[in-house]
Enzyme design. Sequence first.
Site, PDB file in Angstrom:
ATOM      1  N   ASN A 180      89.368 117.832  75.808  1.00  0.00           N
ATOM      2  CA  ASN A 180      88.172 117.964  74.957  1.00  0.00           C
ATOM      3  C   ASN A 180      88.401 118.867  73.745  1.00  0.00           C
ATOM      4  O   ASN A 180      87.794 118.670  72.705  1.00  0.00           O
ATOM      5  CB  ASN A 180      86.949 118.398  75.779  1.00  0.00           C
ATOM      6  CG  ASN A 180      87.120 119.747  76.427  1.00  0.00           C
ATOM      7  OD1 ASN A 180      88.239 120.156  76.744  1.00  0.00           O
ATOM      8  ND2 ASN A 180      86.036 120.448  76.643  1.00  0.00           N
ATOM      9  N   GLU A 204      89.718 128.171  83.822  1.00  0.00           N
ATOM     10  CA  GLU A 204      88.458 127.974  83.084  1.00  0.00           C
ATOM     11  C   GLU A 204      87.961 126.587  83.442  1.00  0.00           C
ATOM     12  O   GLU A 204      88.643 125.598  83.182  1.00  0.00           O
ATOM     13  CB  GLU A 204      88.684 128.082  81.573  1.00  0.00           C
ATOM     14  CG  GLU A 204      89.009 129.467  81.085  1.00  0.00           C
ATOM     15  CD  GLU A 204      87.920 130.495  81.357  1.00  0.00           C
ATOM     16  OE1 GLU A 204      86.743 130.115  81.530  1.00  0.00           O
ATOM     17  OE2 GLU A 204      88.256 131.686  81.419  1.00  0.00           O
ATOM     18  N   CYS A 222      82.659 122.657  77.708  1.00  0.00           N
ATOM     19  CA  CYS A 222      82.293 123.476  78.867  1.00  0.00           C
ATOM     20  C   CYS A 222      81.149 124.423  78.517  1.00  0.00           C
ATOM     21  O   CYS A 222      80.513 124.971  79.400  1.00  0.00           O
ATOM     22  CB  CYS A 222      83.498 124.241  79.387  1.00  0.00           C
ATOM     23  SG  CYS A 222      84.367 125.148  78.119  1.00  0.00           S
ATOM     24  N   GLU A 262      90.179 135.014  78.821  1.00  0.00           N
ATOM     25  CA  GLU A 262      91.054 134.488  77.779  1.00  0.00           C
ATOM     26  C   GLU A 262      90.614 135.059  76.428  1.00  0.00           C
ATOM     27  O   GLU A 262      89.499 135.539  76.277  1.00  0.00           O
ATOM     28  CB  GLU A 262      90.956 132.967  77.717  1.00  0.00           C
ATOM     29  CG  GLU A 262      91.312 132.301  79.035  1.00  0.00           C
ATOM     30  CD  GLU A 262      91.674 130.841  78.865  1.00  0.00           C
ATOM     31  OE1 GLU A 262      92.787 130.566  78.394  1.00  0.00           O
ATOM     32  OE2 GLU A 262      90.860 129.985  79.208  1.00  0.00           O
TER      33      GLU A 262
HETATM   34  P1  NDP Z   1      90.859 117.431  85.002  1.00  0.00           P
HETATM   35  O1  NDP Z   1      90.487 118.724  85.598  1.00  0.00           O
HETATM   36  O2  NDP Z   1      91.318 116.341  85.897  1.00  0.00           O
HETATM   37  O3  NDP Z   1      92.025 117.615  83.922  1.00  0.00           O
HETATM   38  C1  NDP Z   1      92.321 118.813  83.219  1.00  0.00           C
HETATM   39  C2  NDP Z   1      93.829 118.989  83.125  1.00  0.00           C
HETATM   40  O4  NDP Z   1      94.362 119.159  84.442  1.00  0.00           O
HETATM   41  C3  NDP Z   1      94.556 117.777  82.542  1.00  0.00           C
HETATM   42  O5  NDP Z   1      95.688 118.211  81.821  1.00  0.00           O
HETATM   43  C4  NDP Z   1      94.983 117.032  83.798  1.00  0.00           C
HETATM   44  O6  NDP Z   1      96.063 116.156  83.565  1.00  0.00           O
HETATM   45  C5  NDP Z   1      95.376 118.184  84.692  1.00  0.00           C
HETATM   46  N1  NDP Z   1      95.393 117.888  86.125  1.00  0.00           N
HETATM   47  C6  NDP Z   1      94.701 116.935  86.788  1.00  0.00           C
HETATM   48  N2  NDP Z   1      95.000 116.986  88.110  1.00  0.00           N
HETATM   49  C7  NDP Z   1      95.897 117.984  88.286  1.00  0.00           C
HETATM   50  C8  NDP Z   1      96.589 118.532  89.408  1.00  0.00           C
HETATM   51  N3  NDP Z   1      96.393 118.051  90.643  1.00  0.00           N
HETATM   52  N4  NDP Z   1      97.445 119.560  89.221  1.00  0.00           N
HETATM   53  C9  NDP Z   1      97.624 120.070  87.995  1.00  0.00           C
HETATM   54  N5  NDP Z   1      97.019 119.589  86.885  1.00  0.00           N
HETATM   55  C10 NDP Z   1      96.151 118.565  87.021  1.00  0.00           C
HETATM   56  O7  NDP Z   1      89.650 116.927  84.134  1.00  0.00           O
HETATM   57  P2  NDP Z   1      89.378 115.432  83.603  1.00  0.00           P
HETATM   58  O8  NDP Z   1      90.083 115.270  82.335  1.00  0.00           O
HETATM   59  O9  NDP Z   1      89.655 114.418  84.663  1.00  0.00           O
HETATM   60  O10 NDP Z   1      87.817 115.497  83.381  1.00  0.00           O
HETATM   61  C11 NDP Z   1      86.945 115.409  84.501  1.00  0.00           C
HETATM   62  C12 NDP Z   1      85.824 116.403  84.374  1.00  0.00           C
HETATM   63  O11 NDP Z   1      86.350 117.725  84.301  1.00  0.00           O
HETATM   64  C13 NDP Z   1      84.993 116.280  83.116  1.00  0.00           C
HETATM   65  O12 NDP Z   1      84.035 115.298  83.237  1.00  0.00           O
HETATM   66  C14 NDP Z   1      84.424 117.661  83.012  1.00  0.00           C
HETATM   67  O13 NDP Z   1      83.327 117.775  83.863  1.00  0.00           O
HETATM   68  C15 NDP Z   1      85.535 118.553  83.522  1.00  0.00           C
HETATM   69  N6  NDP Z   1      86.340 119.140  82.403  1.00  0.00           N
HETATM   70  C16 NDP Z   1      86.027 120.384  81.997  1.00  0.00           C
HETATM   71  C17 NDP Z   1      86.704 120.932  80.922  1.00  0.00           C
HETATM   72  C18 NDP Z   1      86.369 122.281  80.428  1.00  0.00           C
HETATM   73  O14 NDP Z   1      86.513 122.551  79.241  1.00  0.00           O
HETATM   74  N7  NDP Z   1      85.976 123.205  81.289  1.00  0.00           N
HETATM   75  C19 NDP Z   1      87.730 120.198  80.194  1.00  0.00           C
HETATM   76  C20 NDP Z   1      88.019 118.891  80.737  1.00  0.00           C
HETATM   77  C21 NDP Z   1      87.316 118.407  81.802  1.00  0.00           C
HETATM   78  P3  NDP Z   1      95.821 114.597  83.212  1.00  0.00           P
HETATM   79  O15 NDP Z   1      94.517 114.500  82.523  1.00  0.00           O
HETATM   80  O16 NDP Z   1      96.949 114.264  82.345  1.00  0.00           O
HETATM   81  O17 NDP Z   1      95.852 113.887  84.522  1.00  0.00           O
END
Ligand code: NDP
Length: 483
Positions: free
Chosen positions: A150, A248, A282, A460
């Site tokens: 995001n 976060e 977020c 952070e």
């Molecule tokens: P994720 O938590 O799945 O992804 C965030 C990061 O973590 C990405 O780089 C992802 O890689 C990585 N990741 C995923 N699974 C693992 C794992 N098992 N071990 C280590 N790293 C991992 O979020 P999503 O993108 O799927 O979004 C889903 C929901 O998460 C959103 O709808 C929102 O609610 C929340 N979100 C919150 C954010 C914030 O700013 N706090 C930011 C993004 C999401 P990859 O995507 O390449 O699989």
Amino acid sequence: MTETKLNYIAGHWVAGDTDIENRNPSDLSDLIGHFAQASAAQLDEAIARAQEAQRIWAGYGLERRQSVLQAIGTELMARAEELGRLLSREEGKPLAEGKGEVFRAGQFFTYYAAECLRQLGETADSVRDGIEIDVRREPVGVVGIISPWNFPTATAAWKIAPALCYGNAVLWKPANLTPASAVALTEIIARQDIPEGLFSLVMGSGRTIGQRLVESPGINAVSFTGSVPVGRGIAAAAVQNFTKIQLEMGSKNALAVMEDADLDLAVTVALGGAFGGTGQKCTASSRLIVHHAIHDAFVERLVAGAQALQVGHALDPATQIGPVVSQTQLDENLDYVALGRSEGAELACGGTRLDRPTEGYFMAPGVFLNTTNAMRINREEMFAPLTAILKVGSYDEALATVNDTVFGLTSGIVTRDLARATHFRRNARTGVVTVNLPTAGTDYHVPFGGRGQSSYGPREQGKAADEFYTTVKTAYIAAGVPA
Ligand code: NDP
């Protein structure tokens, strides 16, 4: 077939075992590129090389580190237009926001360039005779950075810049939804005067390469931004090696609109906080807690404002709200709309998929009315262009509702009453509080983070980042030992 963009491992651009395709969420016919997926062996090599490179980097004079960070930041700011366009193309935020994000990423690097030169320790006399004490911060070692889609460039920057500033090596696993921005930032970092292997880009899926990174005993600290379930899994995996973590995660931020609020300001603040970045922040205002005396007038203007927002292609200058990032995210958003209705909420506007001249994931901003704080739409992070109104009878009820959540990242109040604003600032249980401002939108030189399930580990940004990216050493020196 476009050329595949490569990973940057241990000082070299390398192909992966497989590739992924990246498409523009504003126009699915626009192929941004193919991106290599790192193998487990490449990740392991990157970690091993990072350990050597980190020792060299930490031994450099501070000015050399400062110059590297300054150069990265200056280039990001100078290329904000070009790289912001790429970011908007792959993530879907309007062009002005994409450019703004890249510029802000540059500011993180220039801020931490200056911080390189401000690394001072403490000295003390001992409680024992003839002994002096030196307390200083040392790098934590090799840092794994797992960033979301995001804010693909800014989030990465606010982690990579302090990591390098305080003398660490970095392994960066960006979100697979936004690899082009990751490669662009890596190209800039790779051109700097840094030891080979100090910085590696390991694109790959979270479940495979991300998980392996977190479980690796060669990683000393992991900084993550993303969802709560993944954060919880990272914490569980990291503790096996006692790896330091900083998480976060999600939130359910509330904006309280009091009866004495300036109505125009309240509506502007609520619209920006709820729908900026398509609600995929977020810090988004997903609960609007409104005093009953101002409720009807506020709702009327808010709904009119939401309906007037221009939803469209991220690169169209008229666009105010871009598409949501992916089909998965759009499906989840539409599921939340159905859930809200089934829980008894009234959808006053939006919440539907929109057709535009290009095929993309466009969604009309939605406002729920007549909601209660017990509803799942008010308890779970939606990460969508959706917000819910909660009508309350008093300031005390507003504050109690703001705090009635498992999260605690940001909260805000719109009021003209200084005493109330002060009370709110002191009693809202969130890491960030805003007064007459949106719940989203923060500075780079002060701490950022939340409470409850929103954050775990040290804050952070700003000077506070040294707590995570360094470890304290206390040295005792017997100065009086005879020669
Ligand atoms: P994720 O938590 O799945 O992804 C965030 C990061 O973590 C990405 O780089 C992802 O890689 C990585 N990741 C995923 N699974 C693992 C794992 N098992 N071990 C280590 N790293 C991992 O979020 P999503 O993108 O799927 O979004 C889903 C929901 O998460 C959103 O709808 C929102 O609610 C929340 N979100 C919150 C954010 C914030 O700013 N706090 C930011 C993004 C999401 P990859 O995507 O390449 O699989």
